[in-house]
Design a protein around this motif. Sequence first.
Motif, PDB file in Angstrom:
ATOM      1  N   ALA A   1       0.561  -1.298  -0.382  1.00  0.00           N
ATOM      2  CA  ALA A   1      -0.061  -0.284  -0.597  1.00  0.00           C
ATOM      3  C   ALA A   1       0.653   1.460   0.303  1.00  0.00           C
ATOM      4  CB  ALA A   1      -1.069  -0.207   1.485  1.00  0.00           C
ATOM      5  N   LEU A   2       2.215   1.227   0.588  1.00  0.00           N
ATOM      6  CA  LEU A   2       2.937   2.927   1.035  1.00  0.00           C
ATOM      7  C   LEU A   2       3.428   3.327  -0.501  1.00  0.00           C
ATOM      8  CD1 LEU A   2       4.543   4.602   2.883  1.00  0.00           C
ATOM      9  CD2 LEU A   2       6.012   2.519   2.860  1.00  0.00           C
ATOM     10  N   SER A   3       3.458   1.519  -1.118  1.00  0.00           N
ATOM     11  CA  SER A   3       4.532   1.377  -2.661  1.00  0.00           C
ATOM     12  C   SER A   3       3.316   2.667  -3.558  1.00  0.00           C
ATOM     13  CB  SER A   3       5.459   0.320  -3.227  1.00  0.00           C
ATOM     14  OG  SER A   3       5.755   0.223  -2.580  1.00  0.00           O
ATOM     15  N   ILE A   4       2.288   2.189  -3.608  1.00  0.00           N
ATOM     16  CA  ILE A   4       1.173   2.567  -4.678  1.00  0.00           C
ATOM     17  C   ILE A   4       1.202   4.384  -3.922  1.00  0.00           C
ATOM     18  CG2 ILE A   4      -0.830   2.309  -5.034  1.00  0.00           C
ATOM     19  CD1 ILE A   4      -1.374  -0.366  -4.622  1.00  0.00           C
ATOM     20  N   ILE A   5       0.608   4.228  -2.989  1.00  0.00           N
ATOM     21  CA  ILE A   5       0.471   5.599  -2.151  1.00  0.00           C
ATOM     22  C   ILE A   5       1.519   6.407  -2.792  1.00  0.00           C
ATOM     23  CG2 ILE A   5       0.534   6.853  -0.190  1.00  0.00           C
ATOM     24  CD1 ILE A   5      -1.222   5.006   1.047  1.00  0.00           C
ATOM     25  N   LEU A   6       2.899   6.348  -2.097  1.00  0.00           N
ATOM     26  CA  LEU A   6       3.886   7.220  -2.798  1.00  0.00           C
ATOM     27  C   LEU A   6       3.884   7.248  -4.367  1.00  0.00           C
ATOM     28  CD1 LEU A   6       7.206   8.346  -2.329  1.00  0.00           C
ATOM     29  CD2 LEU A   6       7.766   5.619  -2.915  1.00  0.00           C
ATOM     30  N   LEU A   7       4.146   6.285  -5.664  1.00  0.00           N
ATOM     31  CA  LEU A   7       4.093   6.571  -6.655  1.00  0.00           C
ATOM     32  C   LEU A   7       2.878   7.271  -7.172  1.00  0.00           C
ATOM     33  CD1 LEU A   7       4.006   2.946  -7.728  1.00  0.00           C
ATOM     34  CD2 LEU A   7       6.242   4.840  -8.297  1.00  0.00           C
ATOM     35  N   LEU A   8       1.069   7.329  -6.368  1.00  0.00           N
ATOM     36  CA  LEU A   8       0.427   8.470  -6.641  1.00  0.00           C
ATOM     37  C   LEU A   8       1.078   9.736  -6.524  1.00  0.00           C
ATOM     38  CD1 LEU A   8      -2.416   6.031  -5.552  1.00  0.00           C
ATOM     39  CD2 LEU A   8      -1.890   6.922  -7.855  1.00  0.00           C
ATOM     40  N   VAL A   9       1.188  10.132  -5.346  1.00  0.00           N
ATOM     41  CA  VAL A   9       1.490  10.990  -4.408  1.00  0.00           C
ATOM     42  C   VAL A   9       2.690  11.860  -5.573  1.00  0.00           C
ATOM     43  CG1 VAL A   9       2.855  12.576  -2.891  1.00  0.00           C
ATOM     44  CG2 VAL A   9       1.311  11.011  -2.088  1.00  0.00           C
ATOM     45  N   LEU A  10       3.500  11.096  -6.145  1.00  0.00           N
ATOM     46  CA  LEU A  10       4.674  11.324  -7.238  1.00  0.00           C
ATOM     47  C   LEU A  10       4.028  11.738  -8.428  1.00  0.00           C
ATOM     48  CD1 LEU A  10       7.912   9.538  -5.700  1.00  0.00           C
ATOM     49  CD2 LEU A  10       7.288  11.797  -5.189  1.00  0.00           C
ATOM     50  N   SER A  11       3.065  11.070  -8.795  1.00  0.00           N
ATOM     51  CA  SER A  11       2.082  11.507  -9.626  1.00  0.00           C
ATOM     52  C   SER A  11       1.370  12.828 -10.024  1.00  0.00           C
ATOM     53  CB  SER A  11       1.253  10.481 -10.010  1.00  0.00           C
ATOM     54  OG  SER A  11       2.196   9.244 -10.300  1.00  0.00           O
ATOM     55  N   LEU A  12       1.418  13.437  -8.811  1.00  0.00           N
ATOM     56  CA  LEU A  12       0.577  14.863  -8.766  1.00  0.00           C
ATOM     57  C   LEU A  12       1.583  15.574  -9.013  1.00  0.00           C
ATOM     58  CD1 LEU A  12      -1.379  13.817  -5.469  1.00  0.00           C
ATOM     59  CD2 LEU A  12      -2.002  13.795  -7.868  1.00  0.00           C
ATOM     60  N   ILE A  13       3.009  15.466  -8.463  1.00  0.00           N
ATOM     61  CA  ILE A  13       3.833  16.159  -8.391  1.00  0.00           C
ATOM     62  C   ILE A  13       4.914  16.449  -9.494  1.00  0.00           C
ATOM     63  CG2 ILE A  13       3.201  16.872  -5.589  1.00  0.00           C
ATOM     64  CD1 ILE A  13       5.710  15.555  -5.538  1.00  0.00           C
ATOM     65  N   SER A  14       5.048  15.073 -10.534  1.00  0.00           N
ATOM     66  CA  SER A  14       5.578  14.602 -11.083  1.00  0.00           C
ATOM     67  C   SER A  14       6.969  16.054 -11.914  1.00  0.00           C
ATOM     68  CB  SER A  14       5.755  13.738 -11.901  1.00  0.00           C
ATOM     69  OG  SER A  14       4.647  13.948 -13.007  1.00  0.00           O
ATOM     70  N   GLN A  15       5.537  16.829 -12.443  1.00  0.00           N
ATOM     71  CA  GLN A  15       5.369  17.713 -13.361  1.00  0.00           C
ATOM     72  C   GLN A  15       7.056  18.936 -12.184  1.00  0.00           C
ATOM     73  OE1 GLN A  15       4.409  17.985 -15.734  1.00  0.00           O
ATOM     74  NE2 GLN A  15       4.315  19.346 -17.172  1.00  0.00           N
TER      75      GLN A  15
END
Length: 404
Positions: free
Chosen positions: A380-394
């Motif tokens: 779950a932590l890995s998925i959340i980390l990736l989703l959060v970074l998907s919001l700020i990748s720009q």
Amino acid sequence: MFAFDFTLTFDKISLLFALNVGILGLAAIIASLKYMDIYDFKPKIPYYSTLLIFIASMLLIPAVRDWFSFLFLWEVMTLASYFLIIYDYPEESAKKAGWKYFVTMHLFDTTPLIFAIVLYYAVTGTFNFTSFAQYKDIIVFLMFFGFATKCGLFPMHYWLPDAHPAAPSPVSAILSGAMVELGVYGTIRILDLVGWSVSSWVIYAIGIMAVLSMIAAILSYPLQDDVKRLFAWSTIDNMGWLFLLIVAGLLGVTGVEKDIGYYVVAHGLAKAAAFMSAGALLYVFGTKSLSKMKGFMNSDAFTAGLFAASIFALEGVPPFNLFFNKLNVIKTLLEVSQGLAIFVAVEWVIAFIIFLKIFHAYVISEGEPEIKKKLPASLALSIILLLVLSLISQFMCDFIWARW
């Protein structure tokens, strides 16, 4: 005397590809800690050491500046990924998928690259990255074809929907979110050496394969019941988007390398989250079949929420950054072909509608599948980390691009 100088260095574009590999590699290691418990056989393949070799080879590929080292690391990456694909060796489908992958890679990926690199050496007298003009169309096309096979571009896509789902889900995340993108990186590197100038037939070949990849994905989405195969087809789709950006660069649009790098990071994060959320479903419900998990929101709202967020990130729904990257592709294509821009926009809408229908049909529909295991915190932590970074990748990419 060696005909190349082994050096490791990063520039802006290679650093973005390495960043993508590094983030996804770390997330995959964290996710694997409990996820690998689902395999109840004695493994023949050392998982973590093979995974580390796989990640290390992908981190080094963007750093080398000669084709000899590039090809060596490319083969290490291919071999390591093969062993990870067949990790679940008791499953006949995993062995078949691995064999198809291994044969395809060496016939249509490695072989064209070797021919191209030998010809490159004959022309330049070195393996080092250097500009050249003689036989450039042949060399560029051979390299593109090899890299396109690794990317899963049509018609060399046939191995990907079998191989990526066969691997453990954290590995699937890296295969689809990082490894295939390195084919795009290799294409950029060879085009840099010819000043992004090739004959029109090469440009048409790249464009046609990219468009057909996107069409093949759209036609295949509704036919999928295996959630990991569904996301594998999305990889083929997104490779089409990236190679159309390359086409725009070949037609004279400047700055496409930056656009490609940003897209790669945004797609890599979203795709890895999607495959890991698929792994979460497999862990919790014991199946990859969407029809057997119908209504899983009613059984496990948290896991369903992670899955839904991953789909929205992957399909470019605001505020996830892939939305801005896809929008930028359309804007870029408008500079060279209104028809291509319209095609891509329509394809995006159709893909979103199909995924929305899948969401309604399987996630929030009637039904309440049995929970086999509780979702582990590490996954779950890995998925959340990736989703959060998907919001700020720009913002991450802007920081690197501005300061490197």
